[in-house]
Structure formats: structure tokens, C-alpha cells
Enzyme design. Structure first.
Site, PDB file in Angstrom:
ATOM      1  N   ASP A 161      -9.216  -6.109   5.651  1.00  0.00           N
ATOM      2  CA  ASP A 161      -9.612  -6.540   4.306  1.00  0.00           C
ATOM      3  C   ASP A 161     -10.722  -7.934   4.941  1.00  0.00           C
ATOM      4  O   ASP A 161     -11.707  -8.108   4.030  1.00  0.00           O
ATOM      5  CB  ASP A 161      -8.505  -7.531   3.774  1.00  0.00           C
ATOM      6  CG  ASP A 161      -7.583  -6.496   2.841  1.00  0.00           C
ATOM      7  OD1 ASP A 161      -8.232  -6.030   1.889  1.00  0.00           O
ATOM      8  OD2 ASP A 161      -6.668  -6.106   3.343  1.00  0.00           O
ATOM      9  N   ASP A 219      17.106 -10.583  -3.033  1.00  0.00           N
ATOM     10  CA  ASP A 219      18.536 -10.135  -3.220  1.00  0.00           C
ATOM     11  C   ASP A 219      18.882  -9.022  -2.837  1.00  0.00           C
ATOM     12  O   ASP A 219      20.109  -8.554  -2.785  1.00  0.00           O
ATOM     13  CB  ASP A 219      18.648 -10.347  -4.818  1.00  0.00           C
ATOM     14  CG  ASP A 219      18.659 -11.952  -5.461  1.00  0.00           C
ATOM     15  OD1 ASP A 219      18.922 -12.626  -4.514  1.00  0.00           O
ATOM     16  OD2 ASP A 219      18.754 -11.969  -6.495  1.00  0.00           O
ATOM     17  N   HIS A 254       0.699  -1.194   0.050  1.00  0.00           N
ATOM     18  CA  HIS A 254       0.091  -0.052  -0.047  1.00  0.00           C
ATOM     19  C   HIS A 254       0.823   1.274  -0.010  1.00  0.00           C
ATOM     20  O   HIS A 254       0.265   2.228  -0.245  1.00  0.00           O
ATOM     21  CB  HIS A 254      -1.087  -0.014   1.130  1.00  0.00           C
ATOM     22  CG  HIS A 254      -1.913  -1.053   0.955  1.00  0.00           C
ATOM     23  ND1 HIS A 254      -2.770  -1.271   0.079  1.00  0.00           N
ATOM     24  CD2 HIS A 254      -2.204  -2.048   1.904  1.00  0.00           C
ATOM     25  CE1 HIS A 254      -3.671  -2.040   0.413  1.00  0.00           C
ATOM     26  NE2 HIS A 254      -3.318  -2.799   1.640  1.00  0.00           N
ATOM     27  N   GLU A 290      -6.438 -12.985   4.756  1.00  0.00           N
ATOM     28  CA  GLU A 290      -7.391 -11.956   5.064  1.00  0.00           C
ATOM     29  C   GLU A 290      -8.832 -11.703   4.157  1.00  0.00           C
ATOM     30  O   GLU A 290      -9.012 -10.503   3.889  1.00  0.00           O
ATOM     31  CB  GLU A 290      -6.446 -10.650   4.574  1.00  0.00           C
ATOM     32  CG  GLU A 290      -5.487 -10.605   3.480  1.00  0.00           C
ATOM     33  CD  GLU A 290      -4.684  -9.638   3.219  1.00  0.00           C
ATOM     34  OE1 GLU A 290      -4.877  -8.447   3.960  1.00  0.00           O
ATOM     35  OE2 GLU A 290      -3.867  -9.669   2.552  1.00  0.00           O
ATOM     36  N   ARG A 333       6.774  -6.411   3.221  1.00  0.00           N
ATOM     37  CA  ARG A 333       5.901  -6.857   2.714  1.00  0.00           C
ATOM     38  C   ARG A 333       5.764  -6.661   1.047  1.00  0.00           C
ATOM     39  O   ARG A 333       5.954  -5.525   0.840  1.00  0.00           O
ATOM     40  CB  ARG A 333       4.428  -6.387   3.301  1.00  0.00           C
ATOM     41  CG  ARG A 333       3.465  -6.756   2.541  1.00  0.00           C
ATOM     42  CD  ARG A 333       1.758  -6.593   3.379  1.00  0.00           C
ATOM     43  NE  ARG A 333       1.564  -5.156   3.458  1.00  0.00           N
ATOM     44  CZ  ARG A 333       0.193  -4.832   3.690  1.00  0.00           C
ATOM     45  NH1 ARG A 333      -0.535  -5.718   4.419  1.00  0.00           N
ATOM     46  NH2 ARG A 333       0.161  -3.569   3.872  1.00  0.00           N
TER      47      ARG A 333
END
Length: 259
Positions: free
Chosen positions: A178, A87, A48, A152, A73
Site C-alpha cells: 500500500d 470476544d 483481504h 501504510e 487482522r
């Protein structure tokens, strides 16, 4: 030299209760400031917040001296972004909107080098191996990667047993906003049906031997979730913390001087 020890993964295994904060500014400077606050962990939000792989990398660099462990996230559960985030140096990945055991298994494979997974073996020139100074990185990295998946929505709840059966997942994190919306109660995370589903799910996660996680900005809800078994709890969001403090300061002085 081996991959760095993931101390958050160790705390998961030890059964510790940990508290963290979401990072939503997508900028290194405020991230570095929050890194001095003393949270157990911080989540760089690629879903988000306005993050890309470069801003995620820059925030990982800004938090290198922080005592807080860092989680990234990713925006969506796709192997290509998992590979990029690992990485650039992430060791703990949070995957949103996981809805099946097969999807959860794919994320485990994305975090794991062959022959057991599909992570590309290209760490030689990456930040994850400290640009080849961690000479044993590819042989030791798998053991230090921690995977958290988010459940969620109703589809995720229906598939919860399959998700919990997947080896390689350390924590299952409930997304209350959610979930409330998907259950027909947008913005009402304390609705009795939503709360009951959250409490039940936290208990099922705990009983399956995974770490139950959740986010809340309400002290009352946090206490209830802890009582229900939550052991990985987000208790703040950097943007909200700044906004609330700024508004409170403005209100205090402007209202006191302008009756």
C-alpha cells in the site's frame, strides 16, 4: 482463573525477533495445517481474505493446539469489529490503514474494558472467557491484549510520531504494498524512494520503543529490513506458498514428460 498469557506480547517486551505467515484461505482446514509448520505467529486476514466473524472464530479454534501465536487482522479500524474479534478469542489485533494518533488511541480504547476503554463487558457467554470458566477474565484481559497498527500510506507516515506516542500499542507494522502504491510506485516495493521510506520508518519505530514490523516474500528484502531494525516479520502467505509449490510440481513433471 485469569485470561491466558499472551506469549507474543511477552516476546514483544523481550525484544525478540519473530517470524510469521499470513493466512488467506479463510478456511479452518488449511489454517490447521499451517499451524503445524512452526511459525512464531500466524495472521488470520480479515481485510483481504473472505473472512467473517464465524470463519475467524473457526480458525482460532483450529489453531488452539498450535504452538504459533495467533493474530487477527480486522478489515477496518472500527470498534465494533474489535469487540467481536476479541470476544471470539483473539488476544492480538492488527489494524490496517492507521493514519492518525487519534485513530490509534481509539483502537487502544476499543481493546480495553471500562473505565479506561469502551470494550463491551459481555464476556460471560463468549469464547474469550471459555464460556465463564475463566472467572477473572474481565479483570485480567486488558493486560493480555496486544495491539498492532499498520502504517501504510503517506498520511500514516506524516502522523507517525503521534501514532508512536500512543500508549497501549506494542507494534507498528509497515504495509509495503500500500505504501508503494500511495507513493506512486504500485507493485514496486523495492523502488529506491519506497525502500528509503521503509528503512527510515523501521528505525523511527524502533527508536520509539515499539516493535517494528513488515511483510516481504523476498529474502533480499527481508535481510535488509532486519538490518534496519524489523523485529516482527511476515515471511510467507499460505495461498502463495501453495500456488508456488503446486506450479513447481506441475512444471517439473509435465515439462519432463512432454518435451
Amino acid at each position: 482463573m485469569p485470561a491466558p498469557t499472551n506469549t507474543l506480547k511477552q516476546r514483544f517486551k523481550a525484544g525478540d525477533t519473530t517470524f510469521g505467515c499470513w493466512l488467506s484461505f479463510a478456511e479452518a482446514a488449511p489454517t490447521e495445517v499451517v499451524g503445524t509448520a512452526g511459525f512464531d505467529w500466524l495472521v488470520i486476514d480479515g481485510e483481504h481474505a473472505a473472512n467473517d466473524i464465524r470463519s475467524i472464530r473457526d480458525q482460532l479454534m483450529a489453531l488452539q493446539s498450535s504452538p504459533s501465536q495467533v493474530i487477527v487482522r480486522i478489515p477496518v479500524g472500527e470498534p465494533w469489529i474489535v469487540k467481536q474479534v476479541l470476544d471470539v478469542g483473539a488476544q492480538t489485533i492488527l489494524v490496517p490503514m492507521v493514519e492518525s494518533g487519534a485513530q490509534a488511541q481509539q483502537m487502544v480504547r476499543a481493546c480495553t474494558y471500562p473505565p479506561h476503554g469502551i470494550r463491551g463487558v459481555g464476556a460471560t457467554a463468549t469464547r474469550s472467557s471459555r464460556f465463564s470458566t475463566l472467572t477473572d477474565y474481565t479483570r485480567t484481559a486488558d493486560d493480555q491484549i496486544s495491539l498492532i497498527v499498520q502504517v501504510e500510506n503517506r498520511a500514516g507516515l506524516a502522523a507517525l510520531d503521534d501514532i508512536l506516542a500512543v500508549e497501549g500499542i506494542d507494534c507498528v507494522f509497515i504495509g509495503p504494498a500500500d505504501l508503494a502504491a500511495d507513493m506512486g510506485h504500485p507493485g514496486d516495493m523495492t523502488h529506491p524512494k519506497v525502500h528509503a521510506a521503509i528503512v527510515d520508518t523501521l528505525g523511527r519505530i524502533r527508536d520509539a520503543g515499539k516493535v517494528p514490523g513488515i511483510l516481504s516474500l523476498s529474502d533480499e528484502s527481508i535481510e535488509a529490513y532486519l538490518d534496519a531494525g524489523a523485529r516482527f516479520v511476515a515471511v510467507g502467505i499460505d495461498v502463495i506458498t501453495l500456488a508456488q509449490a503446486a506450479r513447481a510440481t506441475a512444471d517439473r513433471w509435465i515439462k519432463s514428460q512432454r518435451p
